[in-house]
Design an enzyme around this catalytic site. Structure first.
Site, mmCIF file in Angstrom:
data_model
loop_
_atom_site.group_PDB
_atom_site.id
_atom_site.type_symbol
_atom_site.label_atom_id
_atom_site.label_comp_id
_atom_site.label_asym_id
_atom_site.label_seq_id
_atom_site.Cartn_x
_atom_site.Cartn_y
_atom_site.Cartn_z
ATOM 1 N N HIS A 87 47.820 3.991 -8.112
ATOM 2 C CA HIS A 87 47.881 5.212 -8.934
ATOM 3 C C HIS A 87 47.049 6.328 -8.295
ATOM 4 O O HIS A 87 47.523 7.449 -8.088
ATOM 5 C CB HIS A 87 47.383 4.875 -10.349
ATOM 6 C CG HIS A 87 47.514 5.992 -11.327
ATOM 7 N ND1 HIS A 87 48.445 6.004 -12.329
ATOM 8 C CD2 HIS A 87 46.824 7.144 -11.459
ATOM 9 C CE1 HIS A 87 48.326 7.099 -13.039
ATOM 10 N NE2 HIS A 87 47.338 7.821 -12.531
ATOM 11 N N GLU A 88 45.807 6.011 -7.949
ATOM 12 C CA GLU A 88 44.941 7.036 -7.365
ATOM 13 C C GLU A 88 45.435 7.465 -5.987
ATOM 14 O O GLU A 88 45.412 8.654 -5.649
ATOM 15 C CB GLU A 88 43.500 6.522 -7.286
ATOM 16 C CG GLU A 88 42.877 6.183 -8.640
ATOM 17 C CD GLU A 88 42.917 7.335 -9.630
ATOM 18 O OE1 GLU A 88 42.802 8.500 -9.205
ATOM 19 O OE2 GLU A 88 43.084 7.075 -10.849
ATOM 20 N N HIS A 106 48.121 10.046 -6.491
ATOM 21 C CA HIS A 106 47.559 11.385 -6.727
ATOM 22 C C HIS A 106 47.107 12.007 -5.414
ATOM 23 O O HIS A 106 47.392 13.162 -5.111
ATOM 24 C CB HIS A 106 46.322 11.288 -7.638
ATOM 25 C CG HIS A 106 46.637 11.092 -9.084
ATOM 26 N ND1 HIS A 106 47.581 11.817 -9.754
ATOM 27 C CD2 HIS A 106 46.086 10.257 -10.020
ATOM 28 C CE1 HIS A 106 47.619 11.437 -11.028
ATOM 29 N NE2 HIS A 106 46.724 10.487 -11.220
ATOM 30 N N ASP A 108 47.689 12.368 -17.358
ATOM 31 C CA ASP A 108 48.363 13.179 -16.343
ATOM 32 C C ASP A 108 49.564 13.896 -16.945
ATOM 33 O O ASP A 108 49.800 15.073 -16.689
ATOM 34 C CB ASP A 108 48.872 12.289 -15.194
ATOM 35 C CG ASP A 108 47.753 11.526 -14.503
ATOM 36 O OD1 ASP A 108 46.611 12.029 -14.477
ATOM 37 O OD2 ASP A 108 48.022 10.422 -13.981
#
Lengths: 292, 292, 292, 292, 292, 292
Positions: free
Chosen positions: B68-69, B72, B146
């Site tokens: 996930h990070e 981003h 988000d």
């Protein structure tokens, strides 16, 4: 005295304030007499708010601000029944990155349809200048406040001032709150039919589109003046009516009084007023690190 | 000093805070001099919040957080006018399971249409990375925040910032409350026609879909970097700009300073900042037993 | 006494007030006896509010105000069951730029449909006079209050007084709040179907359009009187019933008592009453410098 | 210790509570040592609430409750990524007639789309079991709370978690209030178009229908286990994981420890935990006489 | 005693009040014994409020009020299950210009559909009498209160009392607030579909139209009695049941007791009660001078 | 003891209350022992409220009340899963003109779909009995409360209990407020699409119509019992289960114990309980004189 003549709309208290500030400016400059220049500085401070010395803009934002303010100024300058420009500046004040200041020539108690539309055109001048130089992808949130004000005027024309021929001389929204809500807890549109609501939206949109188109044509036709005025703002930070007149006439603007080439870094005594503005500058931003 | 240069958007109070925390970190490590490393630790704590040592994630959630990070980070890294990445971490802080921290290079007072869209793309990077690795059935509620932020930005583009060409430079919702409601007790949409409301929804959806598609394409095209960055996060827990640059360039990232193989179990003095984030982590969950 | 007969609707307290003010006017003029003229001055002050000496209008606004008030006066004069005109004035009072004052001939406890429509026509007289002289682009926001009042009357006719044949003798909005909202926090239209709401809007609009058309015809047919009355107002500032009758009959109006050619600059003792009005004058304006 | 391992999601305070309650159970049973059984009793009381001894159900309601809980248990047992069952009980506690208690195997900070749908299926298991045994006319209000929870999860999937492919990764309702209202005094749907609202409803309904269908198929396919589990519940009142596993595997479940045939009338020391539940039991009922 | 028999619906406190007022009337007339007449005066004052001596109506309004009240009286007199008339009066009380007072013959705890429709017809009698004599252009705002009450009854028939065959025995609006709003801050119609709302409006309108038509037919058929009753009211100011019966039977009504030709100027002791009414009289009017 | 067995749903406090009231009844009758009859009187007073001796109904209203209560009783008696009747009475209590009292046979914690529909049918029994005897024009507002309760149950079936097959096991309205509003200041329907709202209304209406039709058929088929039960109520004022059974079986009901022909005028000690009811009786009525 000149001060009073140049300040329509100032109350007695405002004028007293100007006199006091003038004395302070003179004192700070170790002068025993208050001169016309001190009055000018005081008037600008009262009208436009205090400078924000600590705000450092990037060159890109500074340039964009110069074009934005020049756009306001040129459209306002050329629209009929628009108040004349007093000063344009890209020195930040409060939350504003720049300001274009207009001053009416005499007290005014009502507005004509024509002058309202001119004001809306002038408000759009800033966004359009950004669009012409940066393309639509590059336009910024700096026009948010202009858009809000233009929208509210267009809305009032249609729903309160009877200035839409289609909807006629009829009030569609309550007078207590400007623009959006009839009353706390209620909403204006809940008191009209879906059909009426649709026509109101069409009429407002039509005013917005018409004024935007008019302002865009003006700036397209005066692109040279737009570039020249932005350049002058980037050089001098603040320009006044006579410099604006020079630029609009296609002449190079004269530098401001006291101008030296190592400016514009001088302090509060250098004669540049610090106008306040609520337009260029976005409420939704700060430069804090963002995480995602 | 470097600290101040690396902290655009920090207020004077923030900076004072950083200095105090630095002294504390040095003291806790029984050192008489505050070094650059202490400043770095302090800055990270101020910007990202305190670590949450007691939170134990399953390996599955830890891996998902890493992807996930990384999602981003990669999308943000590649979009135009996006702030550069500062650090990425999967050490939980507060309610966040991980964080990707971006830092602007200079103070910024307005945003361009292009940079707003880049931010929305970056926000979607996390969810898309989950989707690419787990399939749509496996994506988690970790992207809720988000999604909320991307939705609010898209909405503001259309209703407040005049950035929809179809709806034009017009304000459709009040400025007092971000996003949803015009005022307590009222609702923005009650002040517009059904037709206008429909077009607004279409425009917002179109921005969302466009940005999601763009971000998805980026991560599909950079799947190798995505896997590599997730692996690095699982190994080092936190990576910084130089490691990110290595991964994006297809190089193996260097281990962080002080890195030893028995890490990542070291205490607060091991130089890994503990970034805070509000993204990966769901508000609606706790691990309490559920009954049905 | 004449005072009481000429003041239907005055309460006992109002009358006492008139007597006190009369004594003050007499005293200020160093006269030991209160004359009829002092009573007249006192009555005008009670009914119309105090003059606003410091407000300086431009010649353009002054002319527009004269036409606006003359429009009210002529339409009101000619409509059936309309209260007769008492005075017309372009001396500003409070926020009003001018006033046309009507006085009922006797106490009245209900209104007929015919008299309500006549009032609406009279309210539109001001805007129409502007339109006939300045064109639609030149009409001002000065009619906002007239439009609000006309809209509320038309709305009440349809939704509360049972005066729309199509909607019948039925109440559609609550009586507690005039006009817009049923109750704090609720809205009237939320209690009816979309169909009913549409018919209500059509009926209100039809009344507005019909009355506007009627008033426009009257002023078009009496353009000479309109010009003559505006001229008389510009010359004398205030005219009364006998002068209005002269103008309507096509005669030159006699100058007011005490009239000299160097007027109208005389002070509060010159016999011109200072009527109050809420019509010509816009709530949304002040002459403060605008920035964009 | 086992206690801590079997209680993910328990806070330190919760664990302390378990220890205290264990000591009390031991003391009440005149035992000087706290045994594993006392810990178990304490844990059940903390997790599920205190038993309601005085509540006497009719045999019909007791049977229906047994089927209802067995339905929850079997569907939850068979859905992917669903928390494993801990205990099922038809001893009433608080307002609940029965309870099926699930315990996650480890702490969990986010939920996948698949696990959310499994939870919704599990919630519907109770109602479906009633429907299979009593027909649609016989189903009770006992599923109200299950329906409320399933509806809120389906709604959040669509409007907050971005888990509807059709509506995309976009937030449609505010996060402040779960489920229904955007804010006190406002309503979420007032901020979207009629079209968007329609699609949201369709998507929520589609999730509900899909999950209901899935759960119904499971119980139809496992009707034997359903009957067996209901019978075990009617006999033993509470069953645990090993008994559930027996039943699901088609084996007769072993009686609980300490089980004697004159049970289930024993007191608080007989080893049956008293789970709490909010599902089977209707908020709108009391047995007070009704008048009509 | 007769007093009690003639006052169904009076509470004990009301009756005590009547007795006290009777004694006062007797005392003011210097009489030592309270006679039947004093009781009558006291009862009228309690039921109808105190006279408003200072209110002076124009002859036109007085005539219109007489026709208005006569309209109420005649329609109420002839409708089935309508309470019988007690008195009709055109002496103003409170804000009412006139009153028609009905008294039930016995206590009543529910209303039939037929009697509700009769009441609505009676309420419309006033407006219709105006329309028959003055034409639709001449009808006044004096019927506003009648219209409000008729609308609320028709609305309750449909939405609360189950008296619309089309909408059936179902409650559509909450019982807490009469008529308009479900609850403070909410609105009834927000809880139903657009289709239901449309049918409700149609049903209410249909009741209103039907009752208006019925009442109009009655007054058209009894025009002679209408004229005769208005004439009697203009002559005697107040008439009672026996005079009403005379007029309805085509006979000349007998003058009231104590009647002399120089009446109706006598004081509070002349035996004419001063009924109170809330119907004829408009809330939105005062005779203050209007300015436009 | 019998008392406890005959009072399902009574709390301990309720039972204590019954005992105290029994002692008082015995004391008032100068008896040293509390007999079964005293318990019965006490129980009725606790369950049904105190009699209202001073309320005098007209014979017409009394007859209508007898039919109304008999209608409730017969429909409730014959519907499946309906609680059995305890007593029926036309002695007014509180605001109720009559009461039909049902008592469940055992404690009940949930309701089946079938039993809810039976309750709705029973509620409609009163109105239908009026309609059968007086025609639709003669039905009264006395059924308002029945209608409100039936509407709320039908609404909950559809929007909260998942008992509409078309709308499925989904919650459409919030649980906090029964029936109408989601929350103070908001409204349930604002959170759903127009389409969903339409289907909800159709489903509710369909339940209402179906139940009304079922109840109407029952009373049409049992007209003889309806007449007989109304007659018994008019004669005895209160009847109990055994008399109801007689009437339903076509037998003449036995008179109550202690019955003498000069009854029903006896005091509080004559053995007739005084049931309380909220159904027959209208909230919107008092017998005060009405003016129009």
């Amino acid at each position: 005295m000149d001060i009073a003549r140049g300040t329509p709309g100032f109350s007695g208290a405002d004028l007293a304030n100007v006199v006091n500030e003038s004395a302070l400016f003179a004192a700070r400059q170790d002068q025993r007499l208050v001169s016309m220049r001190h009055f000018e500085q005081a008037k600008d401070k009262i009208m436009m708010g205090a400078e924000r010395k600590t705000m450092v803009m990037s060159e890109k934002e500074r340039t964009n601000t110069a074009y934005h303010e020049a756009g306001h100024c040129i459209v306002g300058h050329l629209m009929p029944e628009h108040d004349p420009t007093y000063k344009v500046s890209i020195i930040p004040r409060g939350r504003a990155l720049g300001v274009t200041m207009f001053l009416p020539e005499e007290d005014r108690y009502s507005m004509s349809k024509r002058s309202i539309e001119s004001q809306i055109c002038g408000l759009f001048g800033g966004r359009i200048a950004e669009e012409l130089t940066l393309g639509f992808e590059g336009v910024t949130t700096g026009a948010s406040n202009d858009i809000e004000r233009a929208s509210k005027m267009a809305r009032s024309m249609v729903t309160k001032w009877g200035l839409s021929e289609k909807l006629g001389p009829m009030q569609y929204e309550d007078d207590e709150n400007d623009g959006f809500l009839g009353r706390p807890g209620g909403s204006a549109r809940a008191n009209m039919s879906a059909e009426t609501s649709r026509v109101i939206d069409e009429e407002i949109k039509q005013i917005i589109d018409h004024c935007y188109g008019t302002a865009r044509q003006i700036l397209t036709d005066h692109r040279e003046q737009l570039d020249a005025m932005a350049a002058a703002l980037l050089e001098y930070e603040t320009i006044d009516k006579s410099q604006i007149d020079d630029i609009m006439a296609g002449r190079a603007p004269k530098p401001p009084a006291n101008w030296t080439d190592d400016a514009p870094s001088s302090g509060p005594s250098d004669g540049q007023a610090a106008p306040s503005s609520e337009e260029t500058g976005s409420d939704n931003l700060d430069a804090a690190p963002s995480s995602a």
